[in-house]
Design an enzyme around this catalytic site. Sequence first.
Site, mmCIF file in Angstrom:
data_model
loop_
_atom_site.group_PDB
_atom_site.id
_atom_site.type_symbol
_atom_site.label_atom_id
_atom_site.label_comp_id
_atom_site.label_asym_id
_atom_site.label_seq_id
_atom_site.Cartn_x
_atom_site.Cartn_y
_atom_site.Cartn_z
ATOM 1 N N GLY A 213 0.822 -1.206 0.000
ATOM 2 C CA GLY A 213 0.000 0.000 0.000
ATOM 3 C C GLY A 213 0.856 1.256 0.000
ATOM 4 N N SER A 214 1.944 1.228 0.749
ATOM 5 C CA SER A 214 2.816 2.412 0.828
ATOM 6 C C SER A 214 3.396 2.730 -0.549
ATOM 7 C CB SER A 214 3.968 2.160 1.803
ATOM 8 O OG SER A 214 3.457 1.864 3.079
ATOM 9 N N ASN B 229 -7.474 4.297 9.248
ATOM 10 C CA ASN B 229 -6.948 3.058 9.816
ATOM 11 C C ASN B 229 -7.069 2.982 11.331
ATOM 12 O OD1 ASN B 229 -4.975 5.146 8.951
ATOM 13 N ND2 ASN B 229 -3.605 4.039 10.319
ATOM 14 N N GLN C 284 -7.523 0.447 3.895
ATOM 15 C CA GLN C 284 -8.372 -0.133 4.945
ATOM 16 C C GLN C 284 -9.774 -0.470 4.445
ATOM 17 O OE1 GLN C 284 -7.595 -1.101 8.017
ATOM 18 N NE2 GLN C 284 -5.495 -0.341 8.003
ATOM 19 N N SER D 146 -3.933 -2.765 -0.568
ATOM 20 C CA SER D 146 -2.825 -3.589 -0.087
ATOM 21 C C SER D 146 -3.306 -4.987 0.267
ATOM 22 C CB SER D 146 -2.224 -2.922 1.149
ATOM 23 O OG SER D 146 -1.228 -3.748 1.706
ATOM 24 N N HIS E 263 -2.211 -7.451 2.253
ATOM 25 C CA HIS E 263 -2.220 -8.054 3.595
ATOM 26 C C HIS E 263 -3.337 -7.534 4.493
ATOM 27 C CE1 HIS E 263 -0.123 -4.981 6.267
ATOM 28 N NE2 HIS E 263 0.141 -4.473 5.083
ATOM 29 N N THR F 221 10.543 -7.926 -11.868
ATOM 30 C CA THR F 221 9.811 -9.144 -12.211
ATOM 31 C C THR F 221 8.616 -9.287 -11.278
ATOM 32 O OG1 THR F 221 11.845 -10.140 -12.977
ATOM 33 C CG2 THR F 221 10.042 -11.657 -12.481
ATOM 34 N N CYS G 170 5.114 4.459 20.119
ATOM 35 C CA CYS G 170 6.242 4.630 21.025
ATOM 36 C C CYS G 170 7.459 5.047 20.201
ATOM 37 C CB CYS G 170 6.540 3.317 21.728
ATOM 38 S SG CYS G 170 7.753 3.500 23.011
HETATM 39 N N1 PLP Z 1 -2.612 3.331 4.154
HETATM 40 C C1 PLP Z 1 -3.356 2.938 5.190
HETATM 41 C C2 PLP Z 1 -4.645 3.638 5.478
HETATM 42 C C3 PLP Z 1 -2.931 1.871 6.002
HETATM 43 O O1 PLP Z 1 -3.686 1.488 7.038
HETATM 44 C C4 PLP Z 1 -1.709 1.238 5.705
HETATM 45 C C5 PLP Z 1 -1.190 0.154 6.567
HETATM 46 O O2 PLP Z 1 -1.473 0.100 7.743
HETATM 47 C C6 PLP Z 1 -0.980 1.673 4.581
HETATM 48 C C7 PLP Z 1 -1.455 2.718 3.837
HETATM 49 C C8 PLP Z 1 0.302 1.019 4.202
HETATM 50 O O3 PLP Z 1 0.084 -0.234 3.628
HETATM 51 P P1 PLP Z 1 1.275 -1.307 3.524
HETATM 52 O O4 PLP Z 1 1.487 -1.851 4.897
HETATM 53 O O5 PLP Z 1 0.782 -2.342 2.580
HETATM 54 O O6 PLP Z 1 2.455 -0.572 2.992
#
Ligand code: PLP
Length: 382
Positions: free
Chosen positions: A71-72, A151, A179, A199, A201, A237, A325
């Site tokens: 996702g990032s 999130n 999310q 994303s 996971h 790849t 933290c």
């Molecule tokens: N954006 C949101 C709203 C998320 O909750 C998260 C992960 O917690 C991400 C982006 C990042 O996703 P990833 O962990 O797949 O990089």
Amino acid sequence: MDIRYFDNAATTKVKKEVLEAMFPYFCEQYGNPSSMYSIGRNARKAVEEARRKVAELINCKPNEIYFTGCGSESDNTALKGIAYQNKNRGNHIITSKIEHPAILNTCETLAKNGFKITYLSVDQNGRINLEELRRAITDKTILISIMFANNEIGTIEPIKEISQIAKMHNIIFHTDAVQATGNIPIDVQKMGIDMLSLSGHKLNAPKGIGALYVKSGIEFQKFMDGGHQEKDKRAGTENVAGIVALGKACELARKNMKSHIEYLSKLRDYCISQVEEKIEDVKVNGSKENRLPGNCNFSFKNIEGETLLLKLDAKGICASSGSACSTGSLAPSHVLLAIGLTSEWAKGSLRITFSEDNTKEDVDYLVNNLVEIIKELRKNNA
Ligand code: PLP
């Protein structure tokens, strides 16, 4: 001790069907999708089949889906890709104060490179104000990026209304739907979304696979140089097994959407009502109406979130707190501060996020332990 997992916003378990679907692509159909021979062609076929399934979940065309690593990466590609592509048109980007660091930190980097960023505030429920959005737009605005659902507090933003405003001003609209995808229905066409990040996971596929939807006709600069994979927009790849897993997870999410929402929202509402009934001095954070089905977020007065998590962990309970933290100090969550919580309330927060594996009995176990732990911690703090 049994583990009771209530942290599905952090990550989810890979579903058995998903694992089974990806398995052949490790040791049998392990070809490179760019290769001409049969196991390469089979891998290519599997990638394209998965692309179709991802597209189906959000109602776009398969060729509008680009596979990424997470996702990032999707967020980085969307924001930097649009910013650098359009820098001659303008340098202004609008986002919100409650975005994930994948957006906020990308914006910070863009700010260091000459872009101007407006961070919209949110109301006490965590929703942006559409009037404030309209006022923030200038003739230099090239991109609006507002998350689909938050999130931490699970608040769902007014996506259709935002897209209408963006369209009126000819501005590209991106949403971080990491999310939301798989948890609530998304239709990028009906909702007028130009770009969307998701994303694997977070929806029962493994870590290390993500996707970015980009509406046909929108040009963006690529993030990485190399081979010509993903229509020359994402070198490297392909992660064939991960892509197949994401496709399967999207297929399952689409099939199960109705029952998923019904089941999770029942657990969520039961959990909220039990906590409110049995524990004093508690706030429920986020919107009541516009909320992800599996999200509860509480703040307990006079409690340190991190201590609470350690005590819950000792009982086999996995949950999360809004406070991060960092360098030994407990920084209250930027999301909870943005919805107007004092830092004292924000520090005592607890996020519970459900999956279909959780039961009502799990919620009772959680609430009973919460009652005991909070009583003990408050006594020690008195
Ligand atoms: N954006 C949101 C709203 C998320 O909750 C998260 C992960 O917690 C991400 C982006 C990042 O996703 P990833 O962990 O797949 O990089």
